[in-house]
Write an enzyme that holds these catalytic residues in place. Structure first.
Site, PDB file in Angstrom:
ATOM      1  N   ASP A 269       0.823  -1.209   0.000  1.00 14.94           N
ATOM      2  CA  ASP A 269       0.000   0.000   0.000  1.00 14.94           C
ATOM      3  C   ASP A 269       0.862   1.266   0.000  1.00 14.94           C
ATOM      4  O   ASP A 269       1.980   1.269   0.524  1.00 14.94           O
ATOM      5  CB  ASP A 269      -0.889  -0.037   1.255  1.00 14.94           C
ATOM      6  CG  ASP A 269      -1.865   1.107   1.330  1.00 14.94           C
ATOM      7  OD1 ASP A 269      -2.740   1.195   0.452  1.00 14.94           O
ATOM      8  OD2 ASP A 269      -1.760   1.917   2.284  1.00 14.94           O
ATOM      9  N   GLU A 312       1.358  -0.444  -5.021  1.00 12.22           N
ATOM     10  CA  GLU A 312       0.356   0.564  -5.368  1.00 12.22           C
ATOM     11  C   GLU A 312       1.035   1.938  -5.379  1.00 12.22           C
ATOM     12  O   GLU A 312       1.233   2.555  -4.337  1.00 12.22           O
ATOM     13  CB  GLU A 312      -0.805   0.567  -4.366  1.00 12.22           C
ATOM     14  CG  GLU A 312      -1.865   1.600  -4.692  1.00 12.22           C
ATOM     15  CD  GLU A 312      -2.341   2.401  -3.480  1.00 12.22           C
ATOM     16  OE1 GLU A 312      -3.434   2.991  -3.564  1.00 12.22           O
ATOM     17  OE2 GLU A 312      -1.614   2.467  -2.468  1.00 12.22           O
TER      18      GLU A 312
END
Length: 550
Positions: A269, A312
């Site tokens: 993330d 990401e």
């Protein structure tokens, strides 16, 4: 003497037949991450397998619409693995949102009360949130997935802790910063800042040795595991030589999920909000943990693939190649760190370009300056407020473009069943995160037809790495026919796909790919055909053909 000669002839014949059979046997289809068919689900929203864990930590206050825990858990995911739902869909990797223990309280930032149902508000990286299940539940899930040949990706958050509440105090100042808030206009203003208000940013740049946060010490002592956790940390830091800096504590805690459960990879993330060298360090730690797991569990080793990391980097697109541009600085997140990055660009490409333009450009990029790496394509996701088809008017086109575009594919839960992404009364990204529409799958014929299409394409993609990792070449523009070719060691894969066809009789040119007399099967209509004069003829009610060699 005659009997001996006869015996030798029989043995020789048997041996030669065995050798001949071995030579014509097709090599086993390898699992290739560059061609993976990944299913992304919100653990809390997919399937409730255990209603007894639905409420914990007195999370009973009324949340905003779709901003509280809905009951989905690890047992629910395992149930669908064992039922064959993912296998029927051709899924070979499952990515779940974080399952670590979340902040106990909720927050209200103008969207209604929100709990950490999504998993991105960590309170304790070393423990599972009881709303998601137990450590045994996670072990069972990974084991069940591996028995089906399905890899498991967990979601790693190193960038921030959960929000601060009365029950969830801020971590010490040598661990986190609480300001300034990111402006996103330069590299510095994207990295050394908090993503949003009240989301403390881990000081990932710091090498200062820090003590454990007092609230974590108190928590572990109350749970009776303080001594064990400290012992493991000491062993980790002594073995690696890393300083006791914030990021290395978190990396150690995340690496435990590799050595303890044998997960196959991490989706990482908020990558661009953390210094790029951090991810190279994370790669080193993950590799060491994966090697340790394989050494300790030789019977559970699936293959010789390395640990998989997909990042990401918000708004990264494949057209950027290996360098993400902050405006004042370009950063390569691939080399030494990520196998792949999530590609935020496909939805725009599909809307603005022809199929051939999309397929060719992706194939060319992945087979030249990005060779050895890949992208994870998607058309809808949990935090992209502008999905390709929010009201699900184009479920067949979505499947065709997502599953046939070169690169790895990310099916977002409900893509395959046209789960609506526009939920009245929700605020922000909650509209993307409704419960999985199992009732429609069970009872609605239209949904069942859509799902069947996704299953056929998914199974074809799973059976043929050439679809995602191969080289693309158009054969004819009208009708639109192309082939994909891929080789890996002694494994070779070749498929022909035709799209936008008329229903009924079809004549397709395949001579430059398959020789006359070659027996093929259309995996979509399950028809067998033979190449004659460079063409195949078949009759089906479908507008798509998926040809594979028998």
């Amino acid at each position: 003497m005659k009997n001996i000669l006869l015996l030798l002839l029989v043995l020789c014949f048997a041996f030669s037949c065995k050798q001949q059979t071995k030579e014509i046997d097709k090599p086993k289809t390898p699992f290739i991450w560059e061609a993976a068919n990944v299913y992304f689900l919100l653990t809390d929203r997919f399937n409730n397998g255990d209603t007894t864990n639905d409420i914990n930590f007195d999370r009973t206050e009324e949340p905003g619409l779709l901003r509280g825990f809905e009951g989905g858990d690890l047992k629910g995911v395992t149930q669908k693995i064992e039922e064959g739902y993912f296998s029927d869909l051709g899924i070979n990797a499952i990515w779940m949102t974080p399952v670590v223990e979340q902040i106990h309280d909720g927050t209200d930032e103008g969207t209604g009360l929100s709990y950490g149902f999504h998993g991105y508000w960590a309170k304790d990286w070393t423990n599972l949130d009881p709303n998601f299940g137990t450590k045994q539940d996670l072990k069972n899930l990974v084991d069940a997935a591996h028995k089906k040949g399905i890899r498991v990706l967990l979601d790693a958050v190193v960038n921030h802790t959960g929000p601060v509440t009365d029950e969830d105090p801020v971590w010490p100042g040598n661990w986190v910063r609480t300001e300034p808030q990111c402006a996103y206009d330069t590299y510095e203003n994207t990295v050394t800042c908090t993503l949003v208000k009240n989301l403390p940013d881990i000081k990932t740049e710091s090498d200062e040795e820090v003590d454990l946060p007092p609230q974590l010490v108190a928590k572990w002592k109350a749970e009776g595991r303080y001594d064990q956790e400290v012992l493991e940390l000491e062993e980790f830091f002594n073995t690696t030589g890393y300083p006791k800096a914030p990021r290395f504590y978190i990396m150690k805690w995340l690496s435990d999920y590799i050595t303890d459960y044998g997960i196959d990879g991490y989706r990482v993330d908020t990558v661009k909000h953390t210094e790029e060298y951090v991810w190279q360090e994370f790669r080193t730690i993950c590799n060491a943990s994966f090697d340790e797991f394989k050494k300790n569990n030789p019977d559970k080793v699936l293959d010789d693939n390395q640990f998989y990391l997909v990042g990401e980097v918000y708004n990264y697109g494949i057209s950027a190649g290996k360098a993400f541009d902050f405006g004042d600085k370009k950063v390569n997140y691939f080399d030494g760190a990520f196998n792949s990055l999530i590609n935020f660009e496909l939805k725009w490409n599909v809307a603005q370009q022809t199929k051939e333009e999309v397929f060719k450009s992706y194939s060319d990029t992945l087979n030249t300056n990005m060779k050895g790496y890949s992208v994870l394509n998607y058309l809808s996701s949990h935090d992209d407020g502008k999905p390709f088809d929010p009201t699900r008017q184009k479920p067949f086109e979505t499947a065709n473009m997502l599953l046939l575009t070169p690169g790895a594919s990310q099916i977002y839960y409900g893509d395959e069943s046209a789960r609506n992404l526009v939920i009245e009364g929700t605020v922000g990204d909650a509209t993307l995160r409704s419960n999985m529409n199992w009732e429609a799958i069970k009872n609605d014929s239209k949904t069942q037809k859509i799902l069947k299409h996704w299953q056929k394409l998914g199974q074809f993609r799973n059976a043929h790495p050439a679809v995602g990792a191969g080289k693309h070449q158009m054969i004819t523009q009208s009708p639109y026919v192309f082939y994909r070719s891929y080789s890996h060691g002694n494994f070779k894969d070749l498929v022909v796909v035709a799209m936008d066809l008329q229903e009924g009789k079809k004549t397709l040119k395949v001579g430059e790919v398959f020789e006359d007399g070659t027996n093929l099967r259309d995996a979509y209509s399950n028809q067998k055909v033979t190449v004659k004069d460079g063409f195949v003829e078949l009759n089906s009610q479908y507008d798509i053909v998926l040809l594979e060699q028998l």
